[in-house]
Design a protein around this motif. Structure first.
Motif, PDB file in Angstrom:
ATOM      1  N   ILE A 323      32.990 -23.668  30.237  1.00 10.84           N
ATOM      2  CA  ILE A 323      31.640 -23.249  30.638  1.00 10.84           C
ATOM      3  C   ILE A 323      31.213 -23.943  31.941  1.00 10.84           C
ATOM      4  O   ILE A 323      30.543 -23.336  32.774  1.00 10.84           O
ATOM      5  N   THR A 324      31.612 -25.200  32.136  1.00 12.59           N
ATOM      6  CA  THR A 324      31.192 -25.897  33.353  1.00 12.59           C
ATOM      7  C   THR A 324      31.742 -25.185  34.596  1.00 12.59           C
ATOM      8  O   THR A 324      31.071 -25.097  35.620  1.00 12.59           O
ATOM      9  N   GLY A 325      32.950 -24.655  34.476  1.00 13.87           N
ATOM     10  CA  GLY A 325      33.543 -23.906  35.584  1.00 13.87           C
ATOM     11  C   GLY A 325      32.913 -22.528  35.776  1.00 13.87           C
ATOM     12  O   GLY A 325      33.062 -21.913  36.826  1.00 13.87           O
ATOM     13  N   SER A 398      28.022 -36.392  35.490  1.00 16.51           N
ATOM     14  CA  SER A 398      28.957 -36.560  34.386  1.00 16.51           C
ATOM     15  C   SER A 398      28.649 -35.505  33.334  1.00 16.51           C
ATOM     16  O   SER A 398      27.492 -35.178  33.092  1.00 16.51           O
ATOM     17  N   VAL A 399      29.681 -34.982  32.703  1.00 16.72           N
ATOM     18  CA  VAL A 399      29.488 -33.942  31.684  1.00 16.72           C
ATOM     19  C   VAL A 399      30.645 -33.885  30.701  1.00 16.72           C
ATOM     20  O   VAL A 399      31.774 -34.225  31.048  1.00 16.72           O
ATOM     21  N   GLY A 400      30.355 -33.444  29.490  1.00 21.13           N
ATOM     22  CA  GLY A 400      31.406 -33.085  28.538  1.00 21.13           C
ATOM     23  C   GLY A 400      31.479 -33.976  27.324  1.00 21.13           C
ATOM     24  O   GLY A 400      31.951 -33.563  26.276  1.00 21.13           O
ATOM     25  N   VAL A 423      23.801 -38.663  37.331  1.00 18.26           N
ATOM     26  CA  VAL A 423      23.147 -37.787  36.361  1.00 18.26           C
ATOM     27  C   VAL A 423      24.129 -37.457  35.253  1.00 18.26           C
ATOM     28  O   VAL A 423      25.159 -36.848  35.469  1.00 18.26           O
ATOM     29  N   ASP A 424      23.814 -37.937  34.056  1.00 21.56           N
ATOM     30  CA  ASP A 424      24.624 -37.627  32.873  1.00 21.56           C
ATOM     31  C   ASP A 424      23.985 -36.389  32.256  1.00 21.56           C
ATOM     32  O   ASP A 424      22.826 -36.417  31.856  1.00 21.56           O
ATOM     33  N   THR A 425      24.740 -35.299  32.214  1.00 25.85           N
ATOM     34  CA  THR A 425      24.158 -34.012  31.836  1.00 25.85           C
ATOM     35  C   THR A 425      24.659 -33.557  30.479  1.00 25.85           C
ATOM     36  O   THR A 425      25.843 -33.349  30.290  1.00 25.85           O
ATOM     37  N   TRP A 426      23.744 -33.401  29.532  1.00 26.87           N
ATOM     38  CA  TRP A 426      24.138 -32.874  28.214  1.00 26.87           C
ATOM     39  C   TRP A 426      23.851 -31.388  28.147  1.00 26.87           C
ATOM     40  O   TRP A 426      22.747 -30.947  28.453  1.00 26.87           O
ATOM     41  N   TRP A 427      24.841 -30.653  27.730  1.00 22.25           N
ATOM     42  CA  TRP A 427      24.683 -29.222  27.445  1.00 22.25           C
ATOM     43  C   TRP A 427      25.922 -28.712  26.748  1.00 22.25           C
ATOM     44  O   TRP A 427      26.792 -29.516  26.388  1.00 22.25           O
ATOM     45  N   GLN A 428      26.020 -27.418  26.517  1.00 22.82           N
ATOM     46  CA  GLN A 428      27.114 -26.840  25.726  1.00 22.82           C
ATOM     47  C   GLN A 428      27.442 -25.433  26.230  1.00 22.82           C
ATOM     48  O   GLN A 428      26.618 -24.821  26.915  1.00 22.82           O
ATOM     49  N   THR A 429      28.593 -24.934  25.798  1.00 26.13           N
ATOM     50  CA  THR A 429      28.949 -23.536  26.082  1.00 26.13           C
ATOM     51  C   THR A 429      27.769 -22.641  25.676  1.00 26.13           C
ATOM     52  O   THR A 429      27.397 -21.718  26.400  1.00 26.13           O
ATOM     53  N   GLU A 430      27.193 -22.953  24.530  1.00 25.06           N
ATOM     54  CA  GLU A 430      26.126 -22.121  23.982  1.00 25.06           C
ATOM     55  C   GLU A 430      24.836 -22.202  24.790  1.00 25.06           C
ATOM     56  O   GLU A 430      24.076 -21.237  24.846  1.00 25.06           O
ATOM     57  N   PHE A 510      20.150 -25.748  16.299  1.00 25.42           N
ATOM     58  CA  PHE A 510      20.896 -26.936  15.897  1.00 25.42           C
ATOM     59  C   PHE A 510      22.138 -27.030  16.770  1.00 25.42           C
ATOM     60  O   PHE A 510      22.993 -26.153  16.759  1.00 25.42           O
ATOM     61  N   ALA A 511      22.219 -28.106  17.553  1.00 25.52           N
ATOM     62  CA  ALA A 511      23.285 -28.215  18.552  1.00 25.52           C
ATOM     63  C   ALA A 511      24.605 -28.718  17.966  1.00 25.52           C
ATOM     64  O   ALA A 511      25.656 -28.530  18.553  1.00 25.52           O
ATOM     65  N   GLY A 512      24.527 -29.424  16.826  1.00 24.68           N
ATOM     66  CA  GLY A 512      25.752 -29.986  16.257  1.00 24.68           C
ATOM     67  C   GLY A 512      26.039 -31.395  16.741  1.00 24.68           C
ATOM     68  O   GLY A 512      27.080 -31.960  16.426  1.00 24.68           O
ATOM     69  N   ASP A 513      25.118 -31.972  17.520  1.00 24.96           N
ATOM     70  CA  ASP A 513      25.297 -33.339  18.018  1.00 24.96           C
ATOM     71  C   ASP A 513      24.333 -34.302  17.346  1.00 24.96           C
ATOM     72  O   ASP A 513      23.169 -33.956  17.111  1.00 24.96           O
ATOM     73  N   GLY A 514      24.819 -35.501  17.076  1.00 20.60           N
ATOM     74  CA  GLY A 514      23.941 -36.580  16.663  1.00 20.60           C
ATOM     75  C   GLY A 514      23.300 -37.170  17.914  1.00 20.60           C
ATOM     76  O   GLY A 514      23.899 -37.169  18.990  1.00 20.60           O
ATOM     77  N   HIS A 538      37.271 -31.563  26.115  1.00 19.76           N
ATOM     78  CA  HIS A 538      37.623 -30.235  25.596  1.00 19.76           C
ATOM     79  C   HIS A 538      37.252 -30.157  24.136  1.00 19.76           C
ATOM     80  O   HIS A 538      37.533 -31.062  23.357  1.00 19.76           O
ATOM     81  N   ARG A 539      36.655 -29.052  23.785  1.00 22.39           N
ATOM     82  CA  ARG A 539      36.176 -28.884  22.429  1.00 22.39           C
ATOM     83  C   ARG A 539      37.261 -28.305  21.546  1.00 22.39           C
ATOM     84  O   ARG A 539      37.818 -27.265  21.851  1.00 22.39           O
ATOM     85  N   LEU A 540      37.566 -28.988  20.470  1.00 22.95           N
ATOM     86  CA  LEU A 540      38.614 -28.525  19.559  1.00 22.95           C
ATOM     87  C   LEU A 540      38.067 -28.589  18.144  1.00 22.95           C
ATOM     88  O   LEU A 540      37.276 -29.466  17.812  1.00 22.95           O
TER      89      LEU A 540
HETATM   90  O1  PRX Z   1      29.142 -32.906  21.826  1.00 20.50           O
HETATM   91  C1  PRX Z   1      28.549 -32.492  23.026  1.00 20.50           C
HETATM   92  C2  PRX Z   1      29.494 -32.732  24.179  1.00 20.50           C
HETATM   93  O2  PRX Z   1      30.199 -31.529  24.375  1.00 20.50           O
HETATM   94  C3  PRX Z   1      29.740 -30.535  23.451  1.00 20.50           C
HETATM   95  C4  PRX Z   1      29.758 -29.193  24.103  1.00 20.50           C
HETATM   96  O3  PRX Z   1      31.068 -28.869  24.468  1.00 20.50           O
HETATM   97  P1  PRX Z   1      31.346 -27.588  25.341  1.00 20.50           P
HETATM   98  O4  PRX Z   1      30.676 -26.416  24.727  1.00 20.50           O
HETATM   99  O5  PRX Z   1      32.810 -27.505  25.544  1.00 20.50           O
HETATM  100  O6  PRX Z   1      30.632 -27.858  26.714  1.00 20.50           O
HETATM  101  C5  PRX Z   1      31.012 -28.975  27.465  1.00 20.50           C
HETATM  102  C6  PRX Z   1      30.402 -28.925  28.837  1.00 20.50           C
HETATM  103  C7  PRX Z   1      28.969 -28.611  28.900  1.00 20.50           C
HETATM  104  C8  PRX Z   1      28.371 -30.994  23.052  1.00 20.50           C
HETATM  105  O7  PRX Z   1      27.980 -30.449  21.817  1.00 20.50           O
HETATM  106  N1  PRX Z   1      28.789 -33.087  25.421  1.00 20.50           N
HETATM  107  C9  PRX Z   1      28.634 -32.337  26.515  1.00 20.50           C
HETATM  108  N2  PRX Z   1      28.006 -33.035  27.478  1.00 20.50           N
HETATM  109  C10 PRX Z   1      27.727 -34.250  26.982  1.00 20.50           C
HETATM  110  C11 PRX Z   1      28.216 -34.291  25.660  1.00 20.50           C
HETATM  111  N3  PRX Z   1      28.079 -35.379  24.882  1.00 20.50           N
HETATM  112  C12 PRX Z   1      27.445 -36.437  25.409  1.00 20.50           C
HETATM  113  N4  PRX Z   1      26.969 -36.484  26.661  1.00 20.50           N
HETATM  114  C13 PRX Z   1      27.069 -35.428  27.486  1.00 20.50           C
HETATM  115  N5  PRX Z   1      26.618 -35.485  28.726  1.00 20.50           N
END
Ligand code: PRX
Length: 658
Positions: A323-325, A398-400, A423-430, A510-514, A538-540
């Motif tokens: 998704i980042t790409g 930073s991401v992932g 910048v530490d960026t939190w997000w997801q494919t979703e 619900f993102a699935g993250d603590g 990489h998400r597995l």
């Molecule tokens: O657990 C979190 C982690 O990556 C998950 C999402 O993975 P994906 O859909 O492959 O996308 C990754 C790139 C956006 C999240 O549920 N995650 C992503 N960014 C961070 C993170 N965990 C901590 N800090 C972050 N910055």
């Protein structure tokens, strides 16, 4: 939906310790703050009326062929529409309009190939290439709404293909090159792709690495939907050819007309599908649509990276397979008229200074990469980046995965010259775009924390029952209000969308993250609370790898856990019970690793496979992964009193000693 463990169970000791001791803050320099694109008043403005704020961004950052009159429709949650009556063309926004505005000569992409070959595309040139590709795809019979599977390396043709699809309203589905033929086929089938775009191959660490054979294998058995395969010649290796099906990029795109008029598509027209791992065995096709996705990717790219398109050189090191790409290589930088770097290879080829050589060569000012890469650079030593001029860098991202404070501090000092904000960026494919991150000209950044929900984003941390937790407490990360780039569903499976994301808590995503709020009100991400692992960003899915293992005739049962790993964040560790004579097979571990590689792809191969006589299970038959994680991480196993047979952990310990 699978049962979730409590966030507290999954909090690593390290993260908790950091939370207790982390009191370093870094304010942006006065100069940075003064020149910043976005200021602190943005939060209040956005929070007064979120849909109106996003509507304003959509109008300011994008060019609509038909203006929208509605912003958000949330009358049928969790199904949102944004800017529904508007029409827009993503490729026009990424390309043509910059040329029309007189910026055709600005560099869009500096491409650096793994062997050292380079190509530069100005906005005018990239527009021309995309128009040609759009014409070529249409000549092959591709029409609006058709799906295109993209299995390409990190080369400009990947971006060209995606934008050409978007231009004609075809829906791209990129499959990362590290996935196997089997994984590719299942994604082709799920989306019923009509066209595949691939390459003969790429280069990895100085050697050719093939891609086309995986496509051939994926399509070897009948019953698929693919009519044509367009093949980019990249590494020049011989390829197998299926007459009538396969066509060279040079012979189709290369010879097509460069005249192509972009028409607007409905804001909610699907832009792409991207498969990602969830808690079940089957990957989910995450669906994104056009107007909202473009709005939030463009806004966050500008705000979080403080993008000054006339002067910055942006480099996001993510592969287009993730998704980042998509968001921060293909769409946002081009929508925003930025100049970016695209690199095909790995950081260590032909030497461990390759990234820094690229930064120096193209004067990269904004670098966006993953913690796993940063930890690898730390291991290689700071004398390597010290050989290069990194003074062009003014912002780091930073991401992932969570970035540990030590890696954050190293990144700041060694790469950022003790000055560039991180910048530490939190997000997801979703989520499609950045959701939680500092604003670099506003926020006092803090090592290890993603910190603040973006303006217009209602992120929160809640307890088991969905109540907000006070500062200083942990729980689950949720999003309380719809956002423009949110997924619109799972391809072909409406119920799964609701069940996975919107049923754990009432009316919340619900993102699935603590996560945890610290005492200052900053958010810390603490890792997944479900069966999703994060290996090198990489998400597995544990379930998916377990299914791959048990599909091998030698395996009776398998359990997979993500064990803490210094470099990759987590590593895949598998516990298997073998059948019959397989127990005597000295090569069984290699065989099983390769089997997972074949079923899913090399990225999913377990780092360690441990052969055990039994697996720890509760009386209801649920595998207690927590105990296996203890073993995998070299700790004494925790409380095993709820096991059906509490001698199992001893049996495992004995078998591993043997
Ligand atoms: O657990 C979190 C982690 O990556 C998950 C999402 O993975 P994906 O859909 O492959 O996308 C990754 C790139 C956006 C999240 O549920 N995650 C992503 N960014 C961070 C993170 N965990 C901590 N800090 C972050 N910055």
């Amino acid at each position: 939906m699978s049962e979730v463990t409590t966030a507290a169970d999954d909090q690593s000791g390290d993260a908790l310790e950091n939370l207790l001791t982390e009191n370093r803050h870094f304010a942006p320099s006065a100069e940075f703050a003064a020149n910043a694109i976005v200021h602190g008043d943005e939060y209040a403005k956005a929070n007064t009326d979120r849909p109106a704020f996003w509507g304003e961004q959509a109008r300011e950052l994008l060019t609509w062929s038909k203006p929208f009159t509605k912003t958000l429709d949330w009358s049928n949650p969790p199904f949102a529409t944004w800017f529904e009556d508007g029409e827009i063309n993503a490729a026009y926004n990424a390309l043509d309009r910059h040329v029309e505005a007189g910026n055709g000569d600005r560099v869009a992409i500096h491409f650096e190939g793994e062997p050292g070959d380079t190509r530069t595309y100005t906005y005018a040139q990239l527009t021309e290439e995309v128009k040609k590709a759009a014409n070529a795809f249409e000549t092959l019979g591709l029409a609006k709404g058709d799906r295109v599977a993209v299995y390409l390396p990190m080369i400009p043709e990947a971006v060209i293909t995606l934008l050409a699809c978007a231009r004609i309203g075809a829906i791209h589905s990129v499959v990362f090159g590290g996935f196997s033929a089997e994984a590719l086929r299942s994604r082709i089938d799920d989306a019923e792709a009509k066209l595949v775009v691939t390459a003969d191959g790429t280069f990895r660490r100085g050697k050719p690495s093939a891609l086309k054979p995986a496509v051939d294998n994926a399509l070897a058995t009948p019953g698929h939907s693919v009519q044509n395969v367009v093949v980019v010649k990249r590494n020049g290796e011989d390829v197998n050819w299926v007459e009538g099906r396969d066509v060279w990029w040079a012979d189709t795109v290369g010879t097509a007309s460069a005249e192509h008029t972009a028409v607007g598509h409905a804001a909610e027209h699907p832009l792409f599908i991207l498969y990602t791992s969830g808690t079940t065995g089957k990957p989910k096709g995450i669906l994104h649509t056009t107007g909202g996705y473009l709005t939030q990717t463009a806004y966050t790219h500008r705000a979080v990276f403080d993008l000054h398109p006339e002067t910055d050189v942006f480099w996001c090191t993510a592969d287009v397979g993730w998704i980042t790409g998509h968001s921060y290589v293909t769409y946002a930088p081009l929508i925003n008229g930025a100049t970016q770097v695209m690199y095909e290879g790995t950081p260590d080829s032909p030497h461990q200074g390759r990234f820094w050589e690229i930064v120096e060569k193209y004067k990269v000012s904004i670098l966006y990469t993953a913690p796993t890469a940063i930890r690898t650079f730390m291991k290689w030593g700071e004398d390597i980046p010290a050989k290069y001029d990194l003074s062009s860098i003014r912002l780091l991202g930073s991401v992932g995965e969570p970035i540990n404070p030590e890696a954050w501090m190293w990144y700041r000092r060694v790469i950022g010259g003790n000055n560039a904000p991180i910048v530490d960026t939190w997000w997801q494919t979703e989520t499609g775009a950045i959701m939680v991150a500092p604003l670099p000209g506003v926020t006092n950044t803090k090592p290890g924390s993603a910190q603040v929900p973006m303006p217009g984003i209602a992120a929160d941390v809640v307890d088991e029952l969905g109540a907000s937790v006070p500062h200083g407490h942990g729980g689950y990360l949720v999003i309380r209000e719809p956002w423009p780039s949110m997924l619109r569903g799972i391809w072909g499976d409406k119920d799964r969308y609701k069940d996975t994301y919107w049923s754990r808590f009432d009316d919340m995503y619900f993102a699935g993250d603590g996560a945890k709020w610290d005492d200052d009100g900053d958010i810390w991400l603490l890792g997944r609370v479900d069966d999703v692992m994060n290996v090198s960003g990489h998400r597995l899915s544990t379930t998916e790898i377990e299914s791959a293992l048990v599909s091998h005739p030698s395996v009776a049962e398998a359990a997979v856990v993500g064990a803490a790993d210094e470099t990759t964040g987590q590593a895949v560790v598998a516990f298997v019970i073998l059948r019959g004579s397989a127990v005597e097979d000295a090569d069984i571990v290699t065989t099983l690793r390769n089997h997972v590689g074949k079923e899913i792809g090399p990225i999913a191969k377990p780092k360690t496979i441990l052969v055990v006589p039994e697996l720890p299970k509760t009386r209801s038959g649920k595998i207690m992964r927590r105990l296996l994680k203890d073993v995998a991480e070299g700790r004494a196993a925790g409380d095993s009193s709820t096991l059906a047979d509490n001698t199992v952990m001893n049996q495992i310990a004995e078998s591993l000693k043997a």
